[in-house]
Scaffold this motif. Structure first.
Motif, PDB file in Angstrom:
ATOM      1  N   GLY A   1      -6.983  -4.720   9.312  1.00 26.98           N
ATOM      2  CA  GLY A   1      -7.057  -4.326   7.911  1.00 26.98           C
ATOM      3  C   GLY A   1      -6.979  -2.826   7.670  1.00 26.98           C
ATOM      4  N   LYS A   2      -6.554  -2.056   8.673  1.00 30.34           N
ATOM      5  CA  LYS A   2      -6.524  -0.591   8.531  1.00 30.34           C
ATOM      6  C   LYS A   2      -5.086  -0.078   8.418  1.00 30.34           C
ATOM      7  CE  LYS A   2     -10.957   0.054  10.586  1.00 30.34           C
ATOM      8  NZ  LYS A   2     -11.736   0.436  11.710  1.00 30.34           N
ATOM      9  N   TYR A   3      -4.872   0.735   7.402  1.00 25.66           N
ATOM     10  CA  TYR A   3      -3.572   1.329   7.097  1.00 25.66           C
ATOM     11  C   TYR A   3      -3.734   2.845   7.148  1.00 25.66           C
ATOM     12  CZ  TYR A   3      -2.546  -3.372   5.431  1.00 25.66           C
ATOM     13  OH  TYR A   3      -2.364  -4.723   5.345  1.00 25.66           O
ATOM     14  N   THR A   4      -2.841   3.554   7.859  1.00 23.79           N
ATOM     15  CA  THR A   4      -3.058   4.966   8.157  1.00 23.79           C
ATOM     16  C   THR A   4      -1.814   5.813   7.917  1.00 23.79           C
ATOM     17  OG1 THR A   4      -4.631   4.314   9.867  1.00 23.79           O
ATOM     18  CG2 THR A   4      -3.799   6.543   9.987  1.00 23.79           C
ATOM     19  N   ILE A   5      -2.076   7.053   7.436  1.00 23.30           N
ATOM     20  CA  ILE A   5      -1.036   8.083   7.407  1.00 23.30           C
ATOM     21  C   ILE A   5      -1.595   9.329   8.073  1.00 23.30           C
ATOM     22  CG2 ILE A   5       0.040   7.267   5.277  1.00 23.30           C
ATOM     23  CD1 ILE A   5      -1.284   9.730   3.853  1.00 23.30           C
ATOM     24  N   GLU A   6      -0.691  10.163   8.570  1.00 23.04           N
ATOM     25  CA  GLU A   6      -1.074  11.500   9.011  1.00 23.04           C
ATOM     26  C   GLU A   6      -0.214  12.463   8.207  1.00 23.04           C
ATOM     27  OE1 GLU A   6      -0.623  14.160  12.904  1.00 23.04           O
ATOM     28  OE2 GLU A   6      -2.018  12.470  13.155  1.00 23.04           O
ATOM     29  N   THR A   7      -0.854  13.446   7.590  1.00 27.43           N
ATOM     30  CA  THR A   7      -0.143  14.401   6.751  1.00 27.43           C
ATOM     31  C   THR A   7      -0.792  15.765   6.864  1.00 27.43           C
ATOM     32  OG1 THR A   7       0.783  14.720   4.529  1.00 27.43           O
ATOM     33  CG2 THR A   7      -1.494  13.932   4.647  1.00 27.43           C
TER      34      THR A   7
ATOM     35  N   LYS B   1       4.129   5.688   2.542  1.00 26.29           N
ATOM     36  CA  LYS B   1       3.748   4.328   2.929  1.00 26.29           C
ATOM     37  C   LYS B   1       3.045   4.414   4.279  1.00 26.29           C
ATOM     38  CE  LYS B   1       6.733   1.530   0.247  1.00 26.29           C
ATOM     39  NZ  LYS B   1       5.824   0.886  -0.646  1.00 26.29           N
ATOM     40  N   PRO B   2       1.851   3.845   4.377  1.00 24.16           N
ATOM     41  CA  PRO B   2       1.106   3.922   5.641  1.00 24.16           C
ATOM     42  C   PRO B   2       1.602   2.922   6.676  1.00 24.16           C
ATOM     43  CG  PRO B   2      -0.120   2.659   4.056  1.00 24.16           C
ATOM     44  CD  PRO B   2       1.100   3.166   3.338  1.00 24.16           C
ATOM     45  N   GLU B   3       1.205   3.163   7.904  1.00 25.29           N
ATOM     46  CA  GLU B   3       1.470   2.229   8.989  1.00 25.29           C
ATOM     47  C   GLU B   3       0.263   1.315   9.142  1.00 25.29           C
ATOM     48  OE1 GLU B   3       2.723   3.880  12.685  1.00 25.29           O
ATOM     49  OE2 GLU B   3       4.025   5.351  11.699  1.00 25.29           O
ATOM     50  N   TYR B   4       0.538   0.044   9.430  1.00 23.38           N
ATOM     51  CA  TYR B   4      -0.551  -0.907   9.656  1.00 23.38           C
ATOM     52  C   TYR B   4      -1.011  -0.787  11.102  1.00 23.38           C
ATOM     53  CZ  TYR B   4      -3.186  -5.218   9.977  1.00 23.38           C
ATOM     54  OH  TYR B   4      -4.188  -6.134  10.176  1.00 23.38           O
ATOM     55  N   GLY B   5      -2.318  -0.571  11.284  1.00 29.01           N
ATOM     56  CA  GLY B   5      -2.860  -0.387  12.624  1.00 29.01           C
ATOM     57  C   GLY B   5      -3.689  -1.555  13.128  1.00 29.01           C
ATOM     58  N   GLY B   6      -3.722  -2.652  12.381  1.00 29.57           N
ATOM     59  CA  GLY B   6      -4.518  -3.802  12.777  1.00 29.57           C
ATOM     60  C   GLY B   6      -5.889  -3.778  12.133  1.00 29.57           C
TER      61      GLY B   6
ATOM     62  N   ILE C   1       0.840  -1.195   0.000  1.00 26.26           N
ATOM     63  CA  ILE C   1       0.000   0.000   0.000  1.00 26.26           C
ATOM     64  C   ILE C   1       0.878   1.250   0.000  1.00 26.26           C
ATOM     65  CG2 ILE C   1      -1.754   1.309   1.255  1.00 26.26           C
ATOM     66  CD1 ILE C   1      -2.786  -1.265   2.378  1.00 26.26           C
ATOM     67  N   GLU C   2       0.444   2.218  -0.805  1.00 28.10           N
ATOM     68  CA  GLU C   2       1.113   3.510  -0.867  1.00 28.10           C
ATOM     69  C   GLU C   2       0.049   4.566  -1.114  1.00 28.10           C
ATOM     70  OE1 GLU C   2       5.189   4.078  -2.757  1.00 28.10           O
ATOM     71  OE2 GLU C   2       3.807   4.758  -4.310  1.00 28.10           O
ATOM     72  N   PHE C   3       0.150   5.697  -0.430  1.00 26.70           N
ATOM     73  CA  PHE C   3      -0.765   6.811  -0.649  1.00 26.70           C
ATOM     74  C   PHE C   3      -0.046   7.871  -1.476  1.00 26.70           C
ATOM     75  CE2 PHE C   3      -3.165   6.062   3.624  1.00 26.70           C
ATOM     76  CZ  PHE C   3      -3.826   4.983   3.061  1.00 26.70           C
ATOM     77  N   GLU C   4      -0.621   8.213  -2.623  1.00 29.62           N
ATOM     78  CA  GLU C   4      -0.062   9.243  -3.496  1.00 29.62           C
ATOM     79  C   GLU C   4      -0.799  10.553  -3.237  1.00 29.62           C
ATOM     80  OE1 GLU C   4       0.757   9.951  -8.256  1.00 29.62           O
ATOM     81  OE2 GLU C   4      -0.620   8.373  -7.626  1.00 29.62           O
TER      82      GLU C   4
END
Length: 117
Positions: free
Chosen positions: A81-87, A74-79, A58-61
């Motif tokens: 099935g959830k992948y998160t970024i803060e920007t 690249k997001p962090e896996y939070g458990g 997974i990558e967020f553009e």
């Protein structure tokens, strides 16, 4: 007879692949922001209805209002099935975040918009 058997095998193979589903739902903590205000973007990823663990690619553009890519994260896996970024973003206008999610042989690219006032 061989043609019928070959057709049946091909159809069976296609229907097995067609039943596989990769679903990605994007969510933003806010969709209207001030410049440099942090926002959390989360992708909830499921495969055949089950949460995808940390084995997905997974990558967020990040795309600016002019339509130009300004970076990828690249997001962090939070458990679960959830992948998160803060920007955060600068300037004004509508920015897009496009998630590129690959799992097994499937690829999804949903996007979400955030507007800076």
């Amino acid at each position: 007879m061989k043609k019928i058997l070959l057709t049946i095998l091909l159809l069976a193979g296609c229907s097995a692949q067609a039943s596989e589903t990769l679903d990605v739902k994007l969510d933003a903590s806010k969709t209207e922001l001030e410049a440099f205000e942090p926002v959390t973007i989360t992708a909830a990823v499921t495969y055949n209805g089950e949460p995808v663990q940390d084995s997905a690619e997974i990558e967020f553009e990040l795309i600016n209002p002019a339509g130009n890519a300004i970076g990828s994260v690249k997001p962090e896996y939070g458990g679960d099935g959830k992948y998160t970024i803060e920007t955060s973003f600068d300037g004004t206008g509508t920015y897009k975040v496009i998630s590129h999610v690959s799992y097994k042989e499937l690829h999804e690219m949903p996007e979400i918009e955030v507007t800076l006032k």
